[in-house]
Design an enzyme around this catalytic site. Structure first.
Site, PDB file in Angstrom:
ATOM      1  N   ARG A  34      87.722  65.351  65.501  1.00 21.78           N
ATOM      2  CA  ARG A  34      87.268  66.460  64.665  1.00 21.78           C
ATOM      3  C   ARG A  34      86.609  65.964  63.391  1.00 21.78           C
ATOM      4  NH1 ARG A  34      92.396  70.566  65.274  1.00 21.78           N
ATOM      5  NH2 ARG A  34      91.820  71.314  67.347  1.00 21.78           N
ATOM      6  N   GLU A  46      87.592  65.387  75.163  1.00 22.50           N
ATOM      7  CA  GLU A  46      87.884  66.452  76.130  1.00 22.50           C
ATOM      8  C   GLU A  46      88.251  65.882  77.499  1.00 22.50           C
ATOM      9  OE1 GLU A  46      88.502  69.488  75.660  1.00 22.50           O
ATOM     10  OE2 GLU A  46      87.948  69.464  73.548  1.00 22.50           O
ATOM     11  N   GLN A  51      94.125  65.884  81.204  1.00 22.59           N
ATOM     12  CA  GLN A  51      95.439  65.782  81.856  1.00 22.59           C
ATOM     13  C   GLN A  51      96.465  65.143  80.923  1.00 22.59           C
ATOM     14  OE1 GLN A  51      95.478  66.915  84.967  1.00 22.59           O
ATOM     15  NE2 GLN A  51      93.339  66.817  85.556  1.00 22.59           N
ATOM     16  N   TYR A 129      84.641  73.912  81.796  1.00 23.81           N
ATOM     17  CA  TYR A 129      85.456  73.867  80.581  1.00 23.81           C
ATOM     18  C   TYR A 129      84.927  72.807  79.601  1.00 23.81           C
ATOM     19  CZ  TYR A 129      89.095  72.458  77.463  1.00 23.81           C
ATOM     20  OH  TYR A 129      89.760  72.112  76.334  1.00 23.81           O
ATOM     21  N   ASP A 147      90.504  76.965  79.345  1.00 22.20           N
ATOM     22  CA  ASP A 147      91.490  76.155  80.081  1.00 22.20           C
ATOM     23  C   ASP A 147      92.792  76.953  80.182  1.00 22.20           C
ATOM     24  OD1 ASP A 147      92.548  76.067  77.560  1.00 22.20           O
ATOM     25  OD2 ASP A 147      92.804  73.898  77.496  1.00 22.20           O
TER      26      ASP A 147
END
Ligand code: SF4
Length: 352
Positions: A34, A46, A51, A129, A147
Site C-alpha cells: 500500500r 494479490e 491462498q 478478482y 473474493d
C-alpha cells in the site's frame, strides 16, 4: 433509527460507501504494497494473498521484491530460484504463472501491465478478482474485486441468501457493485476497504464484530439477527484422504536423499523426500526403491504427519533408514543445503 427495510441492494451499497471509506482511511493497515501501489506491487501482493493470510505473506513479499524489484527481473529469474523464493507459500503454479506473465509482458509491452481489468484478466493466472484489484487499486478503474471476504460482507449487508459458492452469485454481486463503484483513488480505497472489513471485522466462522463495523446501522443481516447464518454456502466437495509413505534415507554422514517431482501436476518441479502412496511397510519401501535402482537398510517407522491441500489430504508416515544404493534419480543433501538451496514444499519440509 430511520427504517431502511425497503432499501434495494443497490441503494444500500450506495449508502455504505461513504462510512466504509471513512472507516478505511482511519483504520487501514500499513502494508508494504500500500505504501507504493504500483501495478507490479499490487499484482504480486494479490497473487500471494490468493491462498495466504496477510501476516504469513508479508516476509515473502519483502524477500521477493528485494530480489526481483521489477517485472523484467521476475521474467529473468531461474525457475529453481523462483520456487525457492515461493517455498512455503504453497500453490506453486502461482509463482510459475507470475514468471510466465512477466515474460509475456516484457515481450509484448516493455514490462508494463495492461491498464484495463479486461486485458488484465486475459493474463495467465490473473482471474477476474485479481484483475479488478489491480485495475482499481493501481489504475483507479471503477472495477470491483470480489473474493470470499467481499461476498460475505455483501451477503450480510443486503441479507442475501444466494449461494456464495455459485459463480452466478459472484457475477451478480460484481454487477451490483459495478453500478455504484467510484473511480480514481476511491475505487482502490473501496476495493481495499471491502477486503479489509471482511478480514478484520465481518469475520467468517464465528461472530462478526458488528459493534466495530462502520455499516452496523445499514446492515440488514445484523438487524434481522442473522449475521452468523450468512453467507449461504452449498456443501463443498469432500477432501480425498490419501495415505503416503515418506522415506528419510540418510547416507550415514548427515545427508538425506531427495528427488524431484515431475514438472507438471501437484507441487510440480519441487523437491521432495522419496515417497509413495500406501502403507509404510518395509516391503513396500524396498520395492519402491528397487524399481528405481536403489536399496536401503535399517528401515523403521519414525513419525506421522499430515498435510492438507485444497482437494486432498496426505496422511504421511515417515520411515527412516540408511541408503545403501542411491537411485540415479535421487541426490544427497545435508539439512543446511536443503533449507538454503532446494525448493522443498511444506508437506516435506516439516520432516526436517
Ligand atoms: S454489521 Fe456485522 S454483519 Fe453487518 S457488515 Fe458489519 S460486521 Fe458484517
Amino acid at each position: 433509527m430511520k427504517e431502511k427495510t425497503n432499501d434495494t441492494p443497490e441503494n444500500l451499497l450506495r449508502q455504505a460507501i461513504p462510512p466504509l471509506l471513512s472507516w478505511f482511511s482511519a483504520h487501514r493497515a500499513d502494508l508494504p504494497w500500500r505504501r507504493e501501489p504500483t501495478p507490479y506491487h499490487v499484482w504480486l501482493s494479490e497473487i500471494m494473498l490468493q491462498q495466504t493470510r496477510i501476516r504469513a505473506a508479508l516476509p515473502y513479499y519483502e524477500r521477493f521484491l528485494s530480489e526481483l524489484p521489477t517485472v523484467a527481473d521476475l521474467a529473468a529469474v531461474p525457475e529453481e530460484r523462483l520456487l525457492k523464493l515461493w517455498e512455503g507459500l504453497g500453490y506453486y503454479s502461482r509463482a510459475r504463472n507470475l514468471k510466465k506473465t512477466a515474460i509475456l509482458l516484457c515481450e509484448r509491452c516493455g514490462g508494463e501491465l495492461p491498464r484495463s481489468a479486461k486485458e488484465l484478466a486475459s493474463l495467465p493466472g490473473v482471474g477476474a478478482y485479481t484483475a479488478g484489484a489491480i485495475a482499481s487499486i493501481a489504475y483507479g478503474e471503477p472495477e470491483p474485486a470480489v473474493d470470499g471476504n467481499v461476498l460475505r460482507v455483501l451477503s450480510r449487508l443486503t441479507l442475501s441468501e444466494a449461494d456464495v459458492l455459485s459463480p452466478a452469485t459472484r457475477t451478480a454481486m460484481t454487477n451490483l457493485l459495478r453500478k455504484v463503484y467510484p473511480s480514481g483513488r476511491e475505487a482502490g480505497a473501496l476495493t481495499e476497504a471491502l477486503m479489509e472489513l471482511g478480514e478484520t471485522v465481518c469475520l467468517p466462522n464465528g461472530a462478526p464484530l458488528c459493534e466495530s463495523c462502520p455499516l452496523v446501522s445499514l446492515c440488514l443481516a445484523r438487524r434481522a439477527g442473522r449475521a452468523e447464518e450468512l453467507p449461504v454456502r452449498s456443501q463443498k466437495k469432500e477432501r480425498r484422504v490419501e495415505k503416503r509413505t515418506v522415506l528419510l534415507l540418510s547416507d550415514g554422514g548427515g545427508r538425506l536423499a531427495v528427488c524431484r517431482r515431475p514438472s507438471r501436476g501437484l507441487l510440480g518441479g519441487m523437491w521432495e523426500f522419496p515417497n509413495f502412496p500406501g502403507a509404510a511397510t518395509r516391503e513396500n519401501a524396498e520395492a519402491f526403491l528397487e524399481e528405481r535402482g536403489g536399496a536401503a537398510s535399517h528401515l523403521s517407522v519414525f513419525v506421522k504427519k499430515t498435510h492438507i491441500f485444497t482437494h486432498i489430504e496426505w496422511r504421511m508416515t515417515a520411515l527412516t533408514g540408511k541408503i545403501d544404493v542411491l537411485p540415479p534419480s535421487f541426490v544427497l543433501a545435508d539439512r543446511e543445503e536443503l533449507i538454503r538451496d532446494y525448493a522443498l514444499p511444506t508437506a516435506f519440509r516439516q520432516f526436517l
